[in-house]
Design an enzyme around this catalytic site. Structure first.
Site, PDB file in Angstrom:
ATOM      1  N   ARG A   1      15.515  -5.035   8.670  1.00 52.35           N
ATOM      2  CA  ARG A   1      15.655  -6.332   8.299  1.00 52.35           C
ATOM      3  C   ARG A   1      15.145  -7.244   9.493  1.00 52.35           C
ATOM      4  O   ARG A   1      14.251  -8.380   9.532  1.00 52.35           O
ATOM      5  CB  ARG A   1      17.125  -6.893   7.744  1.00 52.35           C
TER       6      ARG A   1
ATOM      7  N   LYS B   1       0.382  -2.945  -3.989  1.00 51.24           N
ATOM      8  CA  LYS B   1      -0.358  -2.201  -3.259  1.00 51.24           C
ATOM      9  C   LYS B   1      -0.104  -0.577  -3.799  1.00 51.24           C
ATOM     10  O   LYS B   1       1.416  -0.253  -3.978  1.00 51.24           O
ATOM     11  CB  LYS B   1      -0.160  -2.173  -1.805  1.00 51.24           C
TER      12      LYS B   1
ATOM     13  N   GLU C   1      -5.817   1.491  -2.938  1.00 48.60           N
ATOM     14  CA  GLU C   1      -5.847   1.973  -1.420  1.00 48.60           C
ATOM     15  C   GLU C   1      -6.246   3.299  -1.750  1.00 48.60           C
ATOM     16  O   GLU C   1      -5.076   4.172  -1.684  1.00 48.60           O
ATOM     17  CB  GLU C   1      -4.816   1.797  -0.700  1.00 48.60           C
TER      18      GLU C   1
ATOM     19  N   LYS D   1      -8.940  -1.422  -0.399  1.00 45.35           N
ATOM     20  CA  LYS D   1      -8.043  -1.185   0.793  1.00 45.35           C
ATOM     21  C   LYS D   1      -8.678   0.315   1.090  1.00 45.35           C
ATOM     22  O   LYS D   1      -8.053   1.335   0.921  1.00 45.35           O
ATOM     23  CB  LYS D   1      -6.776  -1.359   0.860  1.00 45.35           C
TER      24      LYS D   1
END
Ligand code: 13P
Length: 340
Positions: A48, A137, A178, A220
């Protein structure tokens, strides 16, 4: 398409001539691997702290248009209690989410890999969307060996990417597709080019079969490089080989290509992007980045997990983001690395 205007807006928010995408979507084991050399204990709190540092870097939105996050991060907040996704929006950076569940060996196919995570994807995307994510993604991975990737391995991976992309568009989420041909190994640049070309051909055939709208996705890919065990190729050679493969395979309807860095050194990845844009000629797509390591590595080293080093780490990130932005216009020079 049902969510066409939403998808168009997200593409417009992500794609311009100056900015790139920051990949900060490492799985827990990968994040642990990145923390290990700087002696940071991997935990929910350290992850975090790291992702908050990245997303709150002052001025980052000048150079970065999108950030790919990991599931856990979408539920986390910065030190002042702002959800991390909201902190991204505040900088004019679109939050995205990695939705694949990682790779496993492709059964009965030595050397081939396949990525999991399609089950329940539509429902998961609805949750991520409610948490602020606008794009996703999914990464398929191809290792180069004597007989791999195989033809059916390439087909199976292409099918996964196309099914994922179709589910995303049906939910109003822009898919980043990707396919990563790894640079690990001792293959030469020609072999990397040959495999990347076969992979991209298969991916775009599959996207077509599944009705994926090319205008509403981003690609990508890897750059075309010699294997890591070989000597490094000069940037102009990498650029020529990469552009040749992309021209052979990527339809002009795709708005933007965002390279992964794939283990290149940060300065090398910037120099290669610069050469690609210098040689781009009349290429129809934007040629940008979605780097993970090549953007984060110098910042991680500057940070070392220490609260008093946050500003130095943010400066290191901003420097890489800025130099890559210059490289998008072919205006980067190595001497800039030494400038304050
Ligand atoms: P690298 O730039 O470190 O290769 O990471 C990009 C990425 O998102 C790989 O999936």
């Amino acid at each position: 398409m049902k969510h066409q205007s939403t998808l168009q807006q997200t593409v417009a928010d992500l794609v311009d001539a100056h900015r790139g995408i920051l990949a900060a979507d490492e799985s827990h084991p990968t994040m642990a691997k990145r923390f290990q050399p700087i002696g940071v204990e991997p935990s929910e709190e350290t992850r975090r702290a790291w992702r908050s540092l990245l997303v709150t870097t002052p001025g980052l939105g000048q150079y970065i248009s999108g950030i790919i996050l990991f599931e856990e991060t979408l539920e986390q907040k910065t030190a002042d209690g702002t959800p991390i996704a909201e902190a991204a929006w505040a900088q004019n950076i679109v939050p995205g989410i990695k939705v694949d569940k990682g790779k496993i060996p492709l059964a009965l196919s030595p050397g081939d890999l396949i990525t999991q995570g399609l089950d329940g994807l539509a429902e998961r995307l609805q949750t991520y969307q409610a948490q602020g994510a606008r794009f996703a993604k999914w990464r398929e991975v191809y290792a180069i060996e004597a007989t791999a990737p195989s033809r059916h391995g390439i087909e199976a991976n292409a099918e996964m990417l196309a099914r994922y992309a179709a589910v995303c568009q049906a939910q109003g989420i822009v898919p980043i597709v990707e396919p990563e041909v790894l640079m690990d190994g001792s293959h030469d640049i020609d072999r990397h080019a040959e495999v990347t070309e076969r992979v991209l051909h298969a991916v775009f055939h599959a996207l077509h079969r599944h009705g994926v709208c090319l205008e509403l996705m981003l690609l990508k890919p890897n750059m075309v490089l010699p294997g890591k065990a070989c000597r490094r190729a000069p940037a102009d050679e990498v650029a020529a080989a990469t552009l040749k493969v992309l021209r052979h395979t990527v339809p002009a309807a795709v708005p933007s290509i965002h390279f992964l860095s794939g283990g290149q050194e940060p300065e090398e990845a910037t120099a290669n992007l610069n050469a690609i844009n210098q040689q781009r000629g009349n290429a129809p797509w934007q040629l940008s980045i979605s780097y993970g390591r090549a953007l984060q590595q110098p910042a991680l080293q500057a940070w070392n997990g220490q609260a008093e080093k946050v500003a130095a780490a943010q400066q290191a990130l901003l420097k890489r983001a800025r130099l890559n932005s210059l490289a998008r216009a072919g205006n980067y020079a190595v001497a800039m690395e030494r400038e304050e």
